[in-house]
Design an enzyme around this catalytic site. Structure first.
Site, PDB file in Angstrom:
ATOM      1  N   LYS A   1      28.760  26.406 -15.282  1.00 21.26           N
ATOM      2  CA  LYS A   1      29.264  26.423 -14.218  1.00 21.26           C
ATOM      3  C   LYS A   1      29.458  27.875 -12.872  1.00 21.26           C
ATOM      4  O   LYS A   1      29.623  29.383 -14.540  1.00 21.26           O
ATOM      5  CB  LYS A   1      31.283  25.907 -13.655  1.00 21.26           C
ATOM      6  CG  LYS A   1      31.801  26.225 -15.096  1.00 21.26           C
ATOM      7  CD  LYS A   1      32.543  27.657 -15.570  1.00 21.26           C
ATOM      8  CE  LYS A   1      33.138  27.961 -14.002  1.00 21.26           C
ATOM      9  NZ  LYS A   1      33.199  29.494 -15.003  1.00 21.26           N
TER      10      LYS A   1
ATOM     11  N   TYR B   1      37.429  25.624 -11.261  1.00 24.86           N
ATOM     12  CA  TYR B   1      38.278  25.154 -11.574  1.00 24.86           C
ATOM     13  C   TYR B   1      39.463  24.319 -10.600  1.00 24.86           C
ATOM     14  O   TYR B   1      40.003  22.542 -11.001  1.00 24.86           O
ATOM     15  CB  TYR B   1      38.875  25.777 -12.748  1.00 24.86           C
ATOM     16  CG  TYR B   1      38.357  25.546 -14.196  1.00 24.86           C
ATOM     17  CD1 TYR B   1      37.802  25.176 -15.279  1.00 24.86           C
ATOM     18  CD2 TYR B   1      37.784  27.606 -14.492  1.00 24.86           C
ATOM     19  CE1 TYR B   1      36.887  25.494 -16.232  1.00 24.86           C
ATOM     20  CE2 TYR B   1      36.761  28.141 -15.128  1.00 24.86           C
ATOM     21  CZ  TYR B   1      36.515  26.905 -16.394  1.00 24.86           C
ATOM     22  OH  TYR B   1      35.517  27.364 -17.435  1.00 24.86           O
TER      23      TYR B   1
HETATM   24  P1  NAD Z   1      28.822  37.862 -20.224  1.00 25.07           P
HETATM   25  O1  NAD Z   1      27.942  38.274 -19.430  1.00 25.07           O
HETATM   26  O2  NAD Z   1      29.452  37.212 -21.386  1.00 25.07           O
HETATM   27  O3  NAD Z   1      27.409  36.808 -20.890  1.00 25.07           O
HETATM   28  C1  NAD Z   1      25.873  36.742 -19.542  1.00 25.07           C
HETATM   29  C2  NAD Z   1      24.640  36.752 -20.532  1.00 25.07           C
HETATM   30  O4  NAD Z   1      23.856  36.725 -19.617  1.00 25.07           O
HETATM   31  C3  NAD Z   1      24.477  38.587 -21.149  1.00 25.07           C
HETATM   32  O5  NAD Z   1      23.681  38.147 -22.713  1.00 25.07           O
HETATM   33  C4  NAD Z   1      23.547  38.423 -21.203  1.00 25.07           C
HETATM   34  O6  NAD Z   1      22.555  40.191 -21.349  1.00 25.07           O
HETATM   35  C5  NAD Z   1      22.747  37.837 -19.878  1.00 25.07           C
HETATM   36  N1  NAD Z   1      21.863  37.915 -18.705  1.00 25.07           N
HETATM   37  C6  NAD Z   1      20.666  37.638 -18.559  1.00 25.07           C
HETATM   38  N2  NAD Z   1      20.198  38.141 -17.275  1.00 25.07           N
HETATM   39  C7  NAD Z   1      21.082  38.699 -17.258  1.00 25.07           C
HETATM   40  C8  NAD Z   1      21.120  39.576 -15.804  1.00 25.07           C
HETATM   41  N3  NAD Z   1      19.937  39.783 -15.547  1.00 25.07           N
HETATM   42  N4  NAD Z   1      22.277  40.914 -15.633  1.00 25.07           N
HETATM   43  C9  NAD Z   1      22.691  40.692 -16.397  1.00 25.07           C
HETATM   44  N5  NAD Z   1      22.862  39.913 -17.649  1.00 25.07           N
HETATM   45  C10 NAD Z   1      21.876  39.100 -17.991  1.00 25.07           C
HETATM   46  O7  NAD Z   1      28.890  36.271 -19.407  1.00 25.07           O
HETATM   47  P2  NAD Z   1      29.635  35.005 -19.768  1.00 25.07           P
HETATM   48  O8  NAD Z   1      31.332  34.928 -19.984  1.00 25.07           O
HETATM   49  O9  NAD Z   1      28.957  34.170 -21.105  1.00 25.07           O
HETATM   50  O10 NAD Z   1      28.500  33.834 -18.416  1.00 25.07           O
HETATM   51  C11 NAD Z   1      27.899  33.351 -18.641  1.00 25.07           C
HETATM   52  C12 NAD Z   1      28.460  31.983 -17.683  1.00 25.07           C
HETATM   53  O11 NAD Z   1      29.171  31.145 -18.230  1.00 25.07           O
HETATM   54  C13 NAD Z   1      28.533  31.813 -16.251  1.00 25.07           C
HETATM   55  O12 NAD Z   1      27.678  30.995 -15.435  1.00 25.07           O
HETATM   56  C14 NAD Z   1      30.221  31.874 -16.538  1.00 25.07           C
HETATM   57  O13 NAD Z   1      30.806  31.509 -14.851  1.00 25.07           O
HETATM   58  C15 NAD Z   1      29.431  30.746 -17.685  1.00 25.07           C
HETATM   59  N6  NAD Z   1      31.289  31.227 -18.511  1.00 25.07           N
HETATM   60  C16 NAD Z   1      31.565  29.644 -18.092  1.00 25.07           C
HETATM   61  C17 NAD Z   1      33.016  29.256 -19.039  1.00 25.07           C
HETATM   62  C18 NAD Z   1      32.871  28.074 -19.550  1.00 25.07           C
HETATM   63  O14 NAD Z   1      34.549  27.771 -20.313  1.00 25.07           O
HETATM   64  N7  NAD Z   1      32.726  26.901 -18.838  1.00 25.07           N
HETATM   65  C19 NAD Z   1      33.540  30.483 -20.212  1.00 25.07           C
HETATM   66  C20 NAD Z   1      33.311  31.624 -19.357  1.00 25.07           C
HETATM   67  C21 NAD Z   1      31.634  31.991 -18.939  1.00 25.07           C
END
Ligand code: NAD
Length: 367
Positions: free
Chosen positions: A134, A219
């Site tokens: 999401k 949410y």
């Molecule tokens: P994060 O920054 O920790 O991880 C993102 C990943 O994407 C990294 O490993 C990064 O290297 C990679 N990536 C690939 N291409 C990229 C680019 N061009 N720029 C930046 N990063 C790039 O973020 P996260 O917290 O893991 O969030 C990722 C997704 O998950 C988001 O869409 C967020 O909304 C979602 N999320 C959902 C929940 C949930 O409870 N459902 C919780 C946290 C995050």
């Protein structure tokens, strides 16, 4: 019954396997078991991808078997940690080759928001089922493109709505649907946390598609819909910004929004990146209420109603989510609250309307 047949039947093996020679029957056992497990590759090995991978260790129906990442050192570390074979490792340049890999059924897209659409469409074109985090996309138009691409490819599109499988949430939803709160007329959703590092992608409009609304506000939007059990017909919204340096143009810090529903119910919600401990749902009806706090964090979720506390064991949300998603994809199971692309799209239509309401000050009709 002879001992071989006895053994196979106890192991839950079909009569087809029983009629095979022993060695072939064992490989049939293997095939049957494999067939019932969703083999998943995670794309984006960041903080949430790691959480999902850890939770999947306890899954019964889903297994982490592959990765897609732009960082070779992360791939290596994940290979070691989760026993992922080299043939199931891809990067963003070559992941279309996953189409030739029969050992991967689905890809879980866990990259920054603006990449959900291109990555999900890329996965669909490679013929693999898509599970996307999401918000499903940056806006409804993108969401529709993703749905069309997955439909054209004949693959599932599911959105990572982990709360749709959470036991206490489902109990409140069940009570609401059974009329135990009477006619539900009011929902309050408070969703927020204090965001840190100003350089992170969540504060970059190009990657996040907005601010708190895209990340945490969704949410409350989603919760209002499943807690009230109906779809909103209008939206109003107001934005407040106390730190225009950190929250640049197009990156919302705090938005309050209201939604009206066909029954006459209203929802009043807050989405913010500037307050901690804001994770609360409240549902009120003519005969009772439900209160959840925390309501959407990683848990344990706390829920009570006018009848008392709701008790249920805490299970890591992502473990249940991935097992249930495997059942949806492999068995055609229908979840109590949908998690498909159409469900994601409903939230995106509301996100679009909220931003339009902020921009125009008008009440936006959704019908
Ligand atoms: P994060 O920054 O920790 O991880 C993102 C990943 O994407 C990294 O490993 C990064 O290297 C990679 N990536 C690939 N291409 C990229 C680019 N061009 N720029 C930046 N990063 C790039 O973020 P996260 O917290 O893991 O969030 C990722 C997704 O998950 C988001 O869409 C967020 O909304 C979602 N999320 C959902 C929940 C949930 O409870 N459902 C919780 C946290 C995050």
């Amino acid at each position: 019954m002879n001992s071989r047949r006895d053994f196979l039947q106890k192991a839950g093996i079909s009569t087809l396997a029983i009629s095979l020679p022993f060695s072939e029957a064992l490989s049939a056992i293997h095939l049957e078991r494999e067939d019932k497990v969703l083999r998943v590759a995670i794309m984006g090995l960041g903080s949430y991808g790691t959480r999902v991978a850890e939770a999947m260790k306890d899954c019964k129906r889903a297994k982490l078997v592959g990765v897609i990442s732009g960082t070779p050192s992360k791939i290596e570390a994940w290979q070691q940690k989760y026993g992922i074979p080299a043939k199931n490792c891809y990067n963003y340049e070559n992941y279309h080759l996953i189409k030739d890999n029969p050992d991967i059924d689905a890809v879980y897209v866990i990259t920054p928001n603006s990449l959900h659409k291109p990555h999900s469409i890329g996965v669909a074109k490679a013929g693999k089922h898509v599970i996307c985090e999401k918000p499903m996309a940056l806006n409804a138009e993108e969401g529709r493109e993703m749905i069309a691409a997955c439909k054209a490819a004949g693959v599932h599109l599911l959105v990572g709505y982990r709360m749709h499988f959470e036991a206490k949430t489902l109990e409140v939803v069940k009570m609401q649907r059974a009329g135990e709160f009477g006619k539900t007329l009011f929902f309050q959703g408070l969703s927020g946390f204090m965001i840190g590092d100003p350089t992170q992608w969540r504060l970059n409009r190009d990657l996040a598609g907005g601010g708190s609304m895209m990340d945490i506000g969704v949410y409350s939007i989603n919760g209002a819909r499943y807690m009230l059990g109906e779809e909103p017909i209008w939206v109003t919204a107001q934005e407040v910004k106390t730190d225009p340096v950190k929250f640049k143009q197009g990156v919302d810090e705090t938005i309050t929004f209201q939604m009206g529903f066909p029954s006459g119910a209203v929802a009043s919600c807050l989405s913010t990146y500037s307050m901690n401990n804001l994770d609360k749902f409240f549902l009120n009806g003519t005969k009772g209420f439900a209160e959840m706090q925390p309501s959407t964090g990683y848990g344990p979720i706390q829920a009570k109603t006018n009848k008392g506390p709701i008790e249920a064991d805490h299970v890591t949300h992502q473990t249940t989510q991935m097992d249930e998603m495997a059942a949806i994809i492999l068995d055609g199971k229908k979840p109590i609250i949908p998690v498909d692309g159409e469900e994601g799209l409903k939230d995106l239509v509301i996100v679009d309307a909220i931003y339009e309401a902020v921009r125009t000050g008008a009440r936006i009709s959704l019908i």
